[in-house]
Design a protein around this motif. Sequence first.
Motif, short mmCIF file in Angstrom:
data_model
loop_
_atom_site.label_atom_id
_atom_site.label_comp_id
_atom_site.label_asym_id
_atom_site.label_seq_id
_atom_site.Cartn_x
_atom_site.Cartn_y
_atom_site.Cartn_z
N LEU A 362 9.13 -2.50 3.55
CA LEU A 362 10.01 -1.62 3.15
C LEU A 362 9.41 -0.30 2.65
O LEU A 362 10.13 0.71 2.84
N PHE A 363 8.15 -0.18 2.35
CA PHE A 363 7.11 1.19 2.07
C PHE A 363 7.19 1.74 3.53
O PHE A 363 7.68 3.03 3.41
N LEU A 364 6.92 1.39 4.60
CA LEU A 364 6.84 1.87 5.73
C LEU A 364 8.25 2.60 6.07
O LEU A 364 8.34 3.55 6.86
N VAL A 365 9.28 1.76 5.78
CA VAL A 365 10.68 2.25 6.41
C VAL A 365 10.87 3.47 5.40
O VAL A 365 11.54 4.58 5.97
N CYS A 366 10.58 3.48 4.25
CA CYS A 366 10.69 4.59 3.36
C CYS A 366 9.89 5.89 3.86
O CYS A 366 10.58 7.04 3.94
N CYS A 367 8.77 5.50 4.15
CA CYS A 367 7.83 6.63 4.69
C CYS A 367 8.55 7.04 6.04
O CYS A 367 8.52 8.65 6.41
N ALA A 368 9.09 6.49 6.86
CA ALA A 368 9.56 6.80 8.13
C ALA A 368 10.79 7.86 7.60
O ALA A 368 11.25 8.74 8.22
N GLY A 369 11.54 7.15 6.56
CA GLY A 369 12.90 7.94 6.23
C GLY A 369 12.39 9.59 5.83
O GLY A 369 12.92 10.54 6.01
N VAL A 370 11.15 9.62 5.03
CA VAL A 370 10.80 10.87 4.56
C VAL A 370 10.07 11.49 5.69
O VAL A 370 10.43 12.93 5.74
N GLY A 371 9.53 11.05 6.89
CA GLY A 371 9.21 11.63 7.67
C GLY A 371 10.44 12.44 8.49
O GLY A 371 10.32 13.57 9.07
N PHE A 388 6.27 13.42 -3.80
CA PHE A 388 7.00 12.68 -5.15
C PHE A 388 7.84 11.47 -4.06
O PHE A 388 7.67 10.55 -4.48
N LEU A 389 8.37 12.02 -3.15
CA LEU A 389 9.26 10.89 -2.60
C LEU A 389 8.37 9.91 -1.84
O LEU A 389 8.67 8.52 -2.16
N VAL A 390 7.09 9.98 -1.38
CA VAL A 390 6.34 8.90 -1.01
C VAL A 390 5.84 8.31 -2.09
O VAL A 390 5.94 6.83 -1.80
N VAL A 391 5.01 8.61 -2.84
CA VAL A 391 4.57 7.95 -4.15
C VAL A 391 5.88 7.04 -4.79
O VAL A 391 5.56 6.19 -5.16
N ALA A 392 6.99 7.86 -5.10
CA ALA A 392 8.00 6.95 -5.56
C ALA A 392 8.50 5.87 -4.99
O ALA A 392 8.77 4.60 -5.45
N ALA A 393 8.51 6.08 -3.54
CA ALA A 393 8.79 5.09 -2.55
C ALA A 393 7.95 3.98 -2.61
O ALA A 393 8.23 2.79 -2.70
N PHE A 394 6.41 4.18 -2.80
CA PHE A 394 5.46 3.15 -2.89
C PHE A 394 5.62 2.52 -4.38
O PHE A 394 5.79 1.00 -4.14
N LEU A 395 6.03 2.89 -5.41
CA LEU A 395 6.01 2.43 -6.27
C LEU A 395 7.39 1.45 -6.62
O LEU A 395 7.48 0.28 -7.24
N LEU A 396 8.49 1.71 -5.99
CA LEU A 396 9.64 1.28 -5.78
C LEU A 396 9.86 0.01 -5.17
O LEU A 396 10.25 -1.13 -5.53
N THR A 397 9.02 -0.18 -4.02
CA THR A 397 8.89 -1.20 -3.00
C THR A 397 7.80 -1.92 -3.19
O THR A 397 7.86 -3.17 -2.69
N ASN A 398 6.75 -1.71 -3.95
CA ASN A 398 5.58 -2.36 -4.12
C ASN A 398 5.82 -3.51 -5.12
O ASN A 398 6.75 -3.71 -5.84
N LYS A 399 4.88 -4.64 -4.97
CA LYS A 399 5.17 -5.82 -5.80
C LYS A 399 4.40 -5.61 -7.18
O LYS A 399 4.79 -6.54 -8.10
N VAL A 400 3.69 -4.42 -7.30
CA VAL A 400 2.95 -4.07 -8.50
C VAL A 400 3.72 -2.72 -9.05
O VAL A 400 3.29 -1.91 -8.26
N TRP A 401 4.03 -2.85 -10.24
CA TRP A 401 4.20 -1.21 -10.89
C TRP A 401 3.68 -1.38 -12.28
O TRP A 401 4.38 -1.80 -13.20
N SER A 402 2.32 -1.36 -12.39
CA SER A 402 1.82 -1.33 -13.85
C SER A 402 2.30 0.00 -14.39
O SER A 402 2.65 0.92 -13.74
N PRO A 403 2.52 -0.07 -15.85
CA PRO A 403 3.22 1.08 -16.45
C PRO A 403 2.53 2.25 -16.31
O PRO A 403 3.18 3.36 -16.41
N GLN A 404 1.46 2.36 -16.28
CA GLN A 404 0.57 3.52 -16.46
C GLN A 404 0.56 4.19 -14.92
O GLN A 404 0.45 5.51 -14.84
N TYR A 405 1.09 3.45 -14.14
CA TYR A 405 1.31 3.97 -12.73
C TYR A 405 2.33 5.32 -12.59
O TYR A 405 2.27 6.11 -11.77
N SER A 406 3.36 5.27 -13.65
CA SER A 406 4.10 6.15 -13.97
C SER A 406 3.53 7.63 -14.10
O SER A 406 4.23 8.73 -13.77
N LEU A 407 2.11 7.80 -14.60
CA LEU A 407 1.52 8.82 -14.52
C LEU A 407 1.45 9.70 -13.36
O LEU A 407 1.35 10.91 -13.10
#
Length: 517
Positions: A362-371, A388-407
């Motif tokens: 899913l992350f790679l698909v999002c990265c392809a979309g950003v490309g 921003f689009l790439v980092v947000a895509a990683f957080l949204l598709t990743n299995k981990v979003w620790s709360p401090q990652y939002s920084l």
Amino acid sequence: MASPPQLKQANADDTDSLTPEERAYPTWTEPLAQSGSRPFGGPAGRHATVGRQWFWTPLRVVLLLSVLTLVLSWFQKSPCIQQYVDGNGQVQLDWRESRQFVAMCYSDTVPLYTAERLDQPDMFPYKTSWVDDQGKPTEHVRYMEYPVLTGVFQWVNARMAQGWTVIAESGFLPKPMTVITYFNITAFWLALAWLVTTWAALRIARRRPWDAALVAVSPLVVVHAFTNFDTLATAFATAAMLAWARKKPLVAGILLGLGGAAKLYPLFLLGPLLLLCWRSNRLKEGLATLIATLATWAAVNLPIFLRYPDGWREFFRLNTERGVDPDSLYNVVIQWTGWEGFDPGLPYGQAPEVLNTVSAALFLVCCAGVGFIAMTAPTRPRFAQLSFLVVAAFLLTNKVWSPQYSLWLVPLAVLAIPRWRLLLAWMAVDAFVWAPRMYFYLGVDNKGLPIDWFLGAVVARDIAVIVLCVLIVREIYDPAKDLVRQAGDDDPCGGFIDGAPDRFVLRLPRRKATVAA
């Protein structure tokens, strides 16, 4: 009003020489700034003298705001670094009655001091090992679980705290528990790192320096500046963007490499950078940054890898084997639908291979979309927008979003889409997730909240981030709506690609208008 290209280029790195017409006035364009300015005389007048204050410059004001926010953040965590004397006369950390959740002051720094064996005087990260769950079927060997730079950072702070304790025992200094001293020393460096983040964001913003005030006063800083160690990575990443903006590719690469040795996310900025360099035919500079990044990351990691390979691999092992995080969308679906997940019945210690594959795909698909967006937009997107689009895509598709990652998103969002009310609304929603999270951990039987409150807050946060992504894509394809470009800049983060002509662009076929017979 846009400035002529020659004038814009001349003033690219010298905002002191901007004319009144070239400056961006937040009190003219931002309703939030207009309202906030009323107790101080209201919006700036058209004939006001601007840029002549010798002390209270935008940089000093924004850094002061950042200091005040960081002080507030320390007070937010302070209930968790109190001590008391128990019935046996021993000094203990006061986490009685689940104070860390009730007061919402939890910080990983405190429990990790003992969990990572930092309290042991002969401990060294990645060398020292221990056994968790001894005598149980889940018994396993553990090492420091953080990337090299973050692990060594913790170790150095622990040695400093223990040194303070030795000096304090001589009677010359107050003697709090060593873990409290460790938290305060760590908080000092993390605060300094966020000040660097704020400084770099302001320097990048150029014509819109006051946008960096959003980095300084973000509600996410109040809640998460000292929750973990992520401000180190934001400092390296944002400073690297500033170095690139100032046409220093090797410095940018070194900083990205150091950031990648602290957390993974700064390395994600390389993709957008190389895409934009390809589009503008400046791949030479982009590849120089890439090589410097990889060389720096290797220089930091290689000594630990060669000396303590098992300890070095611990970070990667844990992230491969861990399941869904409570803050992830995967967990929301599991909890609300009763679905067993991608890897049901997985034995302990076995990696959730299907989940890992789906998340990565899913992350790679999002990265392809950003490309695709980067190469088809009518005007070359800005570096911060794609980042921003790439980092947000990683957080949204990743299995981990620790709360401090939002920084991670804060400086990128401010540089990508500096709409004050919108960003503060997102930051407030994101910071609010912390409250139901803490009270969910407290437990319903202990007057906590049901999990649905927490999951609802997670969904609201993710929707807010998706809305930001949609608006950024809209501004990429319609640059007239981009506030940064309205101020007369092409790409303040662009460096070599700022104002450069496009060389490689994918032109989408347009439908021909049909004429009725």
